[in-house]
Design an enzyme around this catalytic site. Sequence first.
Site, PDB file in Angstrom:
ATOM      1  CG  ASP A 183      38.736  45.183  45.547  1.00  0.00           C
ATOM      2  OD1 ASP A 183      38.533  44.777  44.385  1.00  0.00           O
ATOM      3  OD2 ASP A 183      37.956  44.963  46.488  1.00  0.00           O
ATOM      4  CG  LEU A 264      30.965  37.844  45.398  1.00  0.00           C
ATOM      5  CD1 LEU A 264      29.670  37.500  46.112  1.00  0.00           C
ATOM      6  CD2 LEU A 264      31.045  37.099  44.076  1.00  0.00           C
ATOM      7  NE  ARG A 265      34.272  46.891  47.011  1.00  0.00           N
ATOM      8  CZ  ARG A 265      34.931  46.497  48.091  1.00  0.00           C
ATOM      9  NH1 ARG A 265      36.121  45.953  47.964  1.00  0.00           N
ATOM     10  NH2 ARG A 265      34.423  46.646  49.294  1.00  0.00           N
ATOM     11  CB  ALA A 266      35.505  42.136  40.400  1.00  0.00           C
ATOM     12  CB  VAL A 269      32.591  47.351  40.041  1.00  0.00           C
ATOM     13  CG1 VAL A 269      33.168  48.449  39.157  1.00  0.00           C
ATOM     14  CG2 VAL A 269      32.601  47.793  41.497  1.00  0.00           C
TER      15      VAL A 269
END
Length: 672
Positions: A183, A264-266, A269
């Site tokens: 991730d 929420l990193r997706a 990014v």
Amino acid sequence: MHLEPMGLALVLTAIDPAIGGVLVRGEKGTAKSTAVRGLAEVLPEVEVHEGDRFSADPRDPAATSPDGPFEARARVRRPARLVELPVGATEDRLLGSIQLEKALTSGAVEVEPGLLARAHRGVLYVDEVNLLHDHLVDLLLDAAATGSVSVERDGISLHHAARFVLIGTMNPEEGELRPQLLDRFGLTVEVAAPRDPALRVEVVRRRLAFDADPEAFVEQYAARQADLTRRIADARSRVGSVVVTDAALLKVAEVCAAFEVDGLRADIVTTRTAAAHAAWVGRERVTLADVRAAALLALPHRRRRNPFDAPGLDEDLLDRILGDEELPEPDPEPDPDPDPQPDPPGGGDDPQGEAPETDGPDSPSHEDQAAEPEPEDQPAPQARPAPSGSGGDQAAARAGAAYRPRLLTVDGLGEGTPGRRSRARGASGRRVGAGTGHGSLHLVETIRAAAERSARERSGTTGGRVRLRPTDLRTAVREGREANLLLFCVDASGSMAARRRMSQVKAAVLSLLTDAYRRRDKVAMVGFRGREAQLLLPPTGSVEVAAALLGDLPSGGRTPLAEGLLEADRVLRREHLRDPRLRPLLVLVTDGRATAGADAVERSRLAAAHLAARGTPAVVVDCEQGPMRLGLGRTLAGHLRAEHVPMEQVSADGLVDVVSSRSAGRSPGRVA
């Protein structure tokens, strides 16, 4: 300029390093390393202060460097660096340390920059990142995410910028990254060798041309390389002004939610990648084409729910979520001095209206610029054929639900490769002492040894300097965790064909495989049925393949027990020659019957005694059932000097309990 998924991912993260880097997954011989090194060649040059080892940007007023100030120093331009992080690197090499020579001779504490400092404003390349120790992966991914490095230890107080393009490559056959580390990579791509003969011929032709005359080959592509460098520089200058509308943000959120990615990193990014893609193709705002291209690169590795989920993204679902309607134009900024008598609808000029979109992905003028990734479908792992039997073949029994097993450890203190299972001494872990072997320098113990030796040489006199000699050097002895080899030897004969029994066994093995994935172990699998045994899976870190083979394993036929034991012995001996430090554990699942051949029983006894003489640690799970039992499993365990457990005492959970207790209670012997 059309780019394949790997090329596009590398270019986008070069445009905006805040994307978080690229993980390139692919089989051996697919030019992963060549592509990464090629990226460094096309990156724009960087401007630095002369003599600045930390490459601070002279044009950034907020940029500082431990080597500053630089008022009297000239500015120079140099190529962007490609810094390679070897698998065996230490934490000091990555973050930096003090210069030992100056510390010992003058007492001055001066910092030696680490690889992260050298990679600032360049490329940090980690080949075989899946084999890098977890704590080093955590450090470099933290630096990639924050853009800085802070070191507070051994008299060092250091903070510097570390913004770089992070590229990791790996062969999935050699083991996977943990989901938590997957991730942290911004983008991921799957690569495979082309199947088209014409493309393969072109690759060979270009390689031969380069080997024959490297200078002429480079000159042939110099103009195209310069154009690529210019486009990357232009996109870098524009990416900050690309408009990301609320509609685009909502579409990104809908895509991430639909694919059930965690956190929420997706979303972040994907948004950054979409903006970089828009800058790359020359758009001023993010469109659906940019969101689609970004999702195909940023989401596949984040949607994996367990270690055995196949990577990839359902493109049909993605297209349904995106829909056919293009994102609406952004609302115009409100007029600070509105006209009290605005023109009626349809009349007058709209000074703030935008011209119709003419550079969308379907525009002929951008036909060759809308570089949308179209990754090739990766074939599913193919199971090796199971050994043939003499009748009685059945369809493979489905494994029961997997569960979280208890920690399985090997007794004693090993010296294997870094992992997360058994206790071991190595280059990582907590410092427990000092020695004279290989490893990182133990400064305090080195100075103490030099002082004691100097005092003995002065023969009771006082005063004098402490002089360091090579014999005084001491290295740190560290204790951490190692990886192990779990060898599953499964009886798949007709007497084991009961579906409920095989379902329980497969569920237990699958759970142990999942745990092995998390702890970076190697696994291997031997199956025996009919008249032969077969190595279904050689020792590997790719537990995905092991899980697929386990699910497809059929049962039926006679029981070649001796052949299974001897095949297991061959596997362990070969692996011991490759890596003598890797400690194994044999898990033998059988009812103890030996029916393949007239002398099957005697040959099985001799094979078991042979393994016992080698000191192979083993667990025998006796799967014999029914009111009339021959006790063959208990006899076999005696010949193996292994733990014997009757099947009625072994559920899927029970098998793991047996293996855990056996591993903790007996120190394994070396496999010669």
